[in-house]
Design a protein around this motif. Structure first.
Motif, short mmCIF file in Angstrom:
data_model
loop_
_atom_site.label_atom_id
_atom_site.label_comp_id
_atom_site.label_asym_id
_atom_site.label_seq_id
_atom_site.Cartn_x
_atom_site.Cartn_y
_atom_site.Cartn_z
N GLU A 130 0.83 -1.22 0.00
CA GLU A 130 0.00 0.00 0.00
C GLU A 130 0.86 1.27 0.00
O GLU A 130 0.32 2.37 -0.01
N LYS A 131 2.16 1.07 0.10
CA LYS A 131 3.12 2.21 0.15
C LYS A 131 2.72 3.23 1.22
O LYS A 131 2.69 4.45 0.97
N ILE A 132 2.40 2.71 2.38
CA ILE A 132 1.98 3.60 3.48
C ILE A 132 3.21 4.34 4.00
O ILE A 132 4.25 3.73 4.25
N THR A 133 3.07 5.64 4.13
CA THR A 133 4.25 6.42 4.55
C THR A 133 4.09 7.02 5.93
O THR A 133 5.00 7.67 6.43
N LYS A 134 2.90 6.82 6.55
CA LYS A 134 2.72 7.47 7.85
C LYS A 134 3.73 6.93 8.87
O LYS A 134 4.14 5.78 8.79
N LYS A 135 4.13 7.79 9.78
CA LYS A 135 5.10 7.40 10.80
C LYS A 135 4.36 7.04 12.08
O LYS A 135 3.28 7.56 12.38
N VAL A 136 4.95 6.15 12.83
CA VAL A 136 4.26 5.58 13.98
C VAL A 136 4.96 6.04 15.27
O VAL A 136 6.18 6.15 15.33
N ASP A 137 4.14 6.33 16.29
CA ASP A 137 4.69 6.89 17.53
C ASP A 137 5.01 5.82 18.57
O ASP A 137 5.92 5.98 19.37
N PHE A 138 4.21 4.75 18.55
CA PHE A 138 4.44 3.71 19.56
C PHE A 138 4.04 2.36 18.96
O PHE A 138 2.95 2.21 18.41
N ILE A 139 4.98 1.41 19.04
CA ILE A 139 4.70 0.05 18.53
C ILE A 139 5.05 -0.91 19.66
O ILE A 139 6.09 -0.75 20.32
N HIS A 140 4.18 -1.87 19.89
CA HIS A 140 4.53 -2.86 20.91
C HIS A 140 4.34 -4.26 20.39
O HIS A 140 3.44 -4.53 19.58
N MET A 141 5.24 -5.15 20.81
CA MET A 141 5.13 -6.57 20.48
C MET A 141 5.42 -7.34 21.77
O MET A 141 6.57 -7.50 22.16
N ILE A 142 4.33 -7.74 22.43
CA ILE A 142 4.48 -8.35 23.75
C ILE A 142 4.29 -9.86 23.63
O ILE A 142 3.22 -10.32 23.23
#
Ligand code: SAH
Length: 294
Positions: A130-142
Motif C-alpha cells: 500500500e506504500k503507506i508512509t505514515k510514521k508511527v509513535d508507539f509500537i509494541h510486540m508483547i
C-alpha cells in the motif's frame, strides 16, 4: 524439533486453552501490569512530539487486555490526543475477544481501532504494497516474537516505521528465566524450526549489541505454578506442559526419555523453586525499548 512432534501453534483452539491456563497459573499479566503502570508512563510521556494525533501498532495483541491498559496510560499522559490503533493479530478468536473487550469499555472514544487479522509478516507486506508512509509513535510486540521466522528482520521493519520520538517496546521471556534454561537444553527437541520459538531477550540484546544499537531494558519478575504438570493425566497439567514445551499433546507424543528429561529439567533449581509442595517456575520477562533508527 523431533519430527514426530507437532507444534502447539498449529492448533489454535488448544493453543488458546493452554495460554488461558498459563495466564491463570502465572503472574504474567500482573507483572506486565506492574511494568505498564510503573515504568511505561515515563516512556509514553516522551512520545508524540506535541502532536494532537498519535499512531500506534500492536503486534500479536491477543485479547487486548494488556493493550487497553497501555492505551489508558497513554491517555493519562496525552489527554487531548486522538489515537489510530492498528491491531495486528492472526487469531480470529482473539480479535473477536479484543472487540468484545473494547465494546465493554465506555471511555475509548479517543481511539480508532483498525483490525488486521494477519501475521506480522503479512502486515509488513500489506504496509509495503500500500506504500503507506505514515510514521508511527508507539509500537509494541508483547510475547509475540516467538512466532515469526526472523525476529531480527521483524524488529528492523517495525523500528523503521517509527517517527520522531517514536518507541518500539518488545517484551519476551528473559534469557535468565526457566524458559531460557529449558530452551538451552532442549532446543533441538522442542523448538519449531519454522519459527524462532525459543527466542529470549538475551538473543535480541545480542543482535542489538552486535549492531551497536542502544536500548533501554527492564527485568520483570514473574512466576508460574507448574505443580500440576507433575500429576500424570491431569488435564490442566497437560495443557500447561503443552504450553511450556510448545508441543501439541506433549505427554502423549514425546518419547518417554524426552518427557522424563523435560519434567526433570522443569523442576531443576535452574528453572524452578519448590516450596510448600508447589513447583514454582521462573517466568521472568524482560522489556526492551528501542528508539527511532538514527
Ligand atoms: N500480547 C498478548 C498476547 C501474547 S500471546 C499478551 O501479552 O497477553 C501471542 C500472540 O501472538 C497470540 O495472540 C498469537 O495469536 C499471536 N501471533 C501468533 N503468531 C503471530 C504472528 N506471526 N504475527 C503476529 N502475531 C502472532
Amino acid at each position: 524439533m523431533a519430527s514426530s512432534l507437532r507444534s502447539l501453534v498449529n492448533d489454535d483452539s488448544r493453543y488458546q486453552k493452554s495460554f488461558q491456563i498459563f495466564l491463570e497459573r502465572s503472574s504474567e499479566h500482573q507483572c506486565l501490569r506492574d511494568f505498564i503502570h510503573n515504568k511505561l508512563p515515563a516512556i509514553l510521556a516522551s512520545i508524540g512530539d506535541g502532536k494532537s494525533h498519535l499512531n500506534i501498532i500492536g503486534v500479536g495483541s491477543g485479547a487486548g487486555e494488556i493493550d487497553l491498559e497501555m492505551l489508558s496510560e497513554l491517555h493519562k499522559k496525552h489527554p487531548e490526543v486522538t489515537v489510530d490503533n492498528e491491531v495486528v493479530e492472526p487469531s480470529c478468536q482473539q480479535i473477536n475477544n479484543y472487540k468484545v473487550l473494547v465494546s465493554q469499555k465506555p471511555d475509548l472514544d479517543y481511539v480508532n481501532f483498525h483490525w488486521n487479522t494477519m501475521t506480522a509478516s503479512e502486515f509488513e507486506e500489506h504496509w509495503k504494497a500500500e506504500k503507506i508512509t505514515k510514521k508511527v509513535d508507539f509500537i509494541h510486540m508483547i510475547q509475540m516474537l516467538y512466532y515469526v521466522k526472523d525476529p531480527e528482520a521483524t524488529v528492523r521493519f517495525f523500528q523503521s516505521l517509527l517517527g520522531k520520538n517514536g518507541k518500539l517496546l518488545i517484551i519476551l521471556v528473559s534469557g535468565e528465566s526457566g524458559w531460557g534454561r529449558l530452551w538451552r537444553t532442549y532446543k533441538t527437541e522442542l523448538c519449531n524450526p519454522e519459527i524462532s520459538q525459543c527466542v529470549t531477550t538475551g538473543d535480541i540484546k545480542s543482535f542489538l549489541d552486535s549492531k551497536g544499537m542502544s536500548y533501554q531494558s527492564f527485568e520483570l519478575p514473574s512466576q508460574m505454578d507448574i505443580t500440576e504438570c507433575f500429576t500424570e493425566g491431569d488435564e490442566k497439567g497437560e495443557l500447561l506442559l503443552d504450553f511450556l514445551t510448545e508441543v501439541l499433546d506433549f505427554s502423549n507424543t514425546a518419547s518417554p526419555e524426552l518427557r522424563a528429561g523435560v519434567l526433570e529439567m522443569l523442576r531443576h533449581p535452574d528453572c524452578s523453586v519448590e516450596s510448600n509442595g508447589k513447583v514454582i517456575f521462573n517466568n521472568n520477562l524482560e522489556a526492551i525499548i528501542l528508539d527511532q533508527l538514527s
